[in-house]
Design a protein around this motif. Structure first.
Motif, PDB file in Angstrom:
ATOM      1  N   LEU A 183      -7.101  48.391  74.518  1.00  0.00           N
ATOM      2  CA  LEU A 183      -7.213  47.905  73.156  1.00  0.00           C
ATOM      3  C   LEU A 183      -8.685  47.763  72.806  1.00  0.00           C
ATOM      4  O   LEU A 183      -9.488  47.349  73.648  1.00  0.00           O
ATOM      5  CB  LEU A 183      -6.519  46.549  73.010  1.00  0.00           C
ATOM      6  CG  LEU A 183      -5.001  46.562  73.164  1.00  0.00           C
ATOM      7  CD1 LEU A 183      -4.471  45.128  73.107  1.00  0.00           C
ATOM      8  CD2 LEU A 183      -4.371  47.391  72.069  1.00  0.00           C
ATOM      9  N   PRO A 184      -9.066  48.086  71.579  1.00  0.00           N
ATOM     10  CA  PRO A 184     -10.468  47.926  71.200  1.00  0.00           C
ATOM     11  C   PRO A 184     -10.838  46.448  71.165  1.00  0.00           C
ATOM     12  O   PRO A 184     -10.034  45.598  70.788  1.00  0.00           O
ATOM     13  CB  PRO A 184     -10.539  48.554  69.807  1.00  0.00           C
ATOM     14  CG  PRO A 184      -9.140  48.520  69.300  1.00  0.00           C
ATOM     15  CD  PRO A 184      -8.249  48.604  70.495  1.00  0.00           C
ATOM     16  N   THR A 185     -12.059  46.158  71.568  1.00  0.00           N
ATOM     17  CA  THR A 185     -12.524  44.773  71.504  1.00  0.00           C
ATOM     18  C   THR A 185     -13.064  44.503  70.112  1.00  0.00           C
ATOM     19  O   THR A 185     -13.811  45.312  69.563  1.00  0.00           O
ATOM     20  CB  THR A 185     -13.620  44.504  72.550  1.00  0.00           C
ATOM     21  OG1 THR A 185     -14.663  45.454  72.343  1.00  0.00           O
ATOM     22  CG2 THR A 185     -13.095  44.640  73.965  1.00  0.00           C
ATOM     23  N   PRO A 186     -12.665  43.385  69.515  1.00  0.00           N
ATOM     24  CA  PRO A 186     -13.138  43.105  68.156  1.00  0.00           C
ATOM     25  C   PRO A 186     -14.629  42.804  68.141  1.00  0.00           C
ATOM     26  O   PRO A 186     -15.178  42.255  69.092  1.00  0.00           O
ATOM     27  CB  PRO A 186     -12.336  41.876  67.744  1.00  0.00           C
ATOM     28  CG  PRO A 186     -11.866  41.265  69.006  1.00  0.00           C
ATOM     29  CD  PRO A 186     -11.786  42.360  70.029  1.00  0.00           C
ATOM     30  N   ASN A 187     -15.259  43.192  67.056  1.00  0.00           N
ATOM     31  CA  ASN A 187     -16.668  42.902  66.847  1.00  0.00           C
ATOM     32  C   ASN A 187     -16.734  41.505  66.237  1.00  0.00           C
ATOM     33  O   ASN A 187     -16.434  41.314  65.068  1.00  0.00           O
ATOM     34  CB  ASN A 187     -17.280  43.943  65.922  1.00  0.00           C
ATOM     35  CG  ASN A 187     -18.746  43.709  65.672  1.00  0.00           C
ATOM     36  OD1 ASN A 187     -19.247  42.600  65.842  1.00  0.00           O
ATOM     37  ND2 ASN A 187     -19.430  44.753  65.251  1.00  0.00           N
ATOM     38  N   SER A 188     -17.103  40.522  67.035  1.00  0.00           N
ATOM     39  CA  SER A 188     -17.058  39.138  66.563  1.00  0.00           C
ATOM     40  C   SER A 188     -17.984  38.902  65.376  1.00  0.00           C
ATOM     41  O   SER A 188     -17.680  38.100  64.498  1.00  0.00           O
ATOM     42  CB  SER A 188     -17.366  38.167  67.692  1.00  0.00           C
ATOM     43  OG  SER A 188     -18.642  38.430  68.216  1.00  0.00           O
ATOM     44  N   ALA A 189     -19.119  39.582  65.298  1.00  0.00           N
ATOM     45  CA  ALA A 189     -20.022  39.416  64.166  1.00  0.00           C
ATOM     46  C   ALA A 189     -19.350  39.904  62.889  1.00  0.00           C
ATOM     47  O   ALA A 189     -19.438  39.276  61.836  1.00  0.00           O
ATOM     48  CB  ALA A 189     -21.326  40.165  64.401  1.00  0.00           C
ATOM     49  N   LEU A 190     -18.651  41.016  62.983  1.00  0.00           N
ATOM     50  CA  LEU A 190     -17.943  41.544  61.825  1.00  0.00           C
ATOM     51  C   LEU A 190     -16.805  40.610  61.432  1.00  0.00           C
ATOM     52  O   LEU A 190     -16.568  40.366  60.255  1.00  0.00           O
ATOM     53  CB  LEU A 190     -17.388  42.940  62.131  1.00  0.00           C
ATOM     54  CG  LEU A 190     -16.596  43.605  61.017  1.00  0.00           C
ATOM     55  CD1 LEU A 190     -17.471  43.790  59.781  1.00  0.00           C
ATOM     56  CD2 LEU A 190     -16.050  44.940  61.474  1.00  0.00           C
ATOM     57  N   GLN A 191     -16.100  40.059  62.399  1.00  0.00           N
ATOM     58  CA  GLN A 191     -15.005  39.148  62.106  1.00  0.00           C
ATOM     59  C   GLN A 191     -15.514  37.910  61.372  1.00  0.00           C
ATOM     60  O   GLN A 191     -14.866  37.414  60.469  1.00  0.00           O
ATOM     61  CB  GLN A 191     -14.287  38.733  63.400  1.00  0.00           C
ATOM     62  CG  GLN A 191     -13.578  39.859  64.100  1.00  0.00           C
ATOM     63  CD  GLN A 191     -12.446  40.432  63.267  1.00  0.00           C
ATOM     64  OE1 GLN A 191     -11.786  39.715  62.543  1.00  0.00           O
ATOM     65  NE2 GLN A 191     -12.245  41.730  63.367  1.00  0.00           N
TER      66      GLN A 191
END
Length: 67
Positions: free
Chosen positions: A52-60
């Motif tokens: 699964l792709p790891t979310p970009n926390s800065a973008l979130q």
């Protein structure tokens, strides 16, 4: 909210499930059989990603900043 497309998809899904008396194992077996037939007929099949792709926390964080 009523949407014609969603209503149509739900009606098709319900009709398919009713053919198998809403038995999830039978529905799954039918879907796998159909998938195998399509693959055998040469239709492309794309496997799901292995990770699964790891979310970009800065973008979130910025996604909801203006709400």
């Amino acid at each position: 909210m009523n949407d014609e497309v969603i209503d149509e998809v739900r009606a098709i899904r319900d009709a398919h499930a009713a053919r198998f008396a809403y038995d999830l194992r039978a529905i799954y077996a039918d879907l796998k059989r159909s998938e195998a037939e399509r693959i055998a007929a040469g239709h492309p099949f794309v496997s799901p990603p292995s990770e699964l792709p790891t979310p970009n926390s800065a973008l979130q964080r910025t996604r909801f900043a203006h709400r």
